[in-house]
Design a protein around this motif. Structure first.
Motif, PDB file in Angstrom:
ATOM      1  N   UNK A 175      32.410  10.715  50.029  1.00  0.00           N
ATOM      2  CA  UNK A 175      32.063  11.710  48.767  1.00  0.00           C
ATOM      3  C   UNK A 175      31.126  12.571  49.266  1.00  0.00           C
ATOM      4  N   UNK A 176      31.127  13.959  49.302  1.00  0.00           N
ATOM      5  CA  UNK A 176      30.276  15.056  49.547  1.00  0.00           C
ATOM      6  C   UNK A 176      29.477  15.164  48.514  1.00  0.00           C
ATOM      7  N   UNK A 177      28.215  14.755  48.483  1.00  0.00           N
ATOM      8  CA  UNK A 177      27.197  15.111  47.352  1.00  0.00           C
ATOM      9  C   UNK A 177      26.812  16.585  47.414  1.00  0.00           C
ATOM     10  N   UNK A 178      26.637  17.281  48.450  1.00  0.00           N
ATOM     11  CA  UNK A 178      26.585  18.269  48.933  1.00  0.00           C
ATOM     12  C   UNK A 178      27.019  18.604  50.381  1.00  0.00           C
ATOM     13  N   UNK A 179      26.545  19.639  50.979  1.00  0.00           N
ATOM     14  CA  UNK A 179      26.632  19.816  52.397  1.00  0.00           C
ATOM     15  C   UNK A 179      25.941  19.239  53.145  1.00  0.00           C
TER      16      UNK A 179
END
Length: 192
Positions: free
Chosen positions: A138-142
């Motif tokens: 799961x990408x929280x941000x980049x």
């Protein structure tokens, strides 16, 4: 033959995909697992892994690093402690499920050394492992992503030496027990 077929299917599926990792990116992947059970005896398992990865494309990563595993088992007054430190190399191909969630088969091979201790003897152990684990990202941000893995298919070859004797064990298996559930966090160092 079943395991070769599984590897071939994973490879063929991985030919065309996209991901949030940029080519040339470096990542730090930290994961751990802990389980504690009371039946039929009591056992405690800990797993920790620290890897550095390099993206060769926007969805393919190669890893290298270290793993530590500890198992303590006690039943009817007999206690066994195992400790294993391993060098790990791995490969991962990311598949987009949506813009934040990705699936990957995580393929690793490792070579480790450690000890098995019980009241009567202490043995040295060497272990070679080849495994495939399904992982969700799961990408929280980049820069940051959370990683979870449940289950494993693996081949293990162990040599245990104590006194003047040597015992060799080889096994292939697949399971979904708590000892093969891990959680982690990944830092994408040079993603923008």
């Amino acid at each position: 033959m079943k395991y070769f077929t599984l590897l071939l299917i994973v490879f063929l599926i991985s030919i065309k995909t996209s991901a949030q990792i940029q080519e040339g990116a470096k990542v730090i992947d930290l994961s751990f697992s802990f389980s504690d059970s009371e039946s039929p005896g009591s056992s405690t398992f800990f797993f920790g892994q620290s890897l550095i990865g390099f993206a060769t494309s926007e969805n393919t990563l190669f890893y290298g690093g270290l793993r530590y595993e500890s198992l303590n088992f006690s039943s009817t007054g007999n206690e066994v402690n195992e400790h294993l430190t391993s060098f790990v190399v791995g490969y991962e191909k990311l598949f987009e499920l949506n813009e934040k969630v990705y699936f990957s088969p995580f393929i690793t091979t490792s070579y480790g050394f450690g000890k098995i201790e019980n009241p009567s003897v202490t043995s040295d152990m060497n272990q070679f492992t080849f495994s495939i684990q399904p992982r969700l990202h799961y990408f929280i941000n980049n820069k940051w992503s959370v990683v979870a893995s449940v289950g494993i298919v693996q081949y293990i070859s162990e040599k245990e030496k104590s006194g003047g004797g040597e015992l060799t064990r080889k096994r292939i298996g697949a399971n979904l027990n708590a000892a093969n559930t891990s959680f982690g966090i990944r830092l994408n160092l040079n993603n923008e």
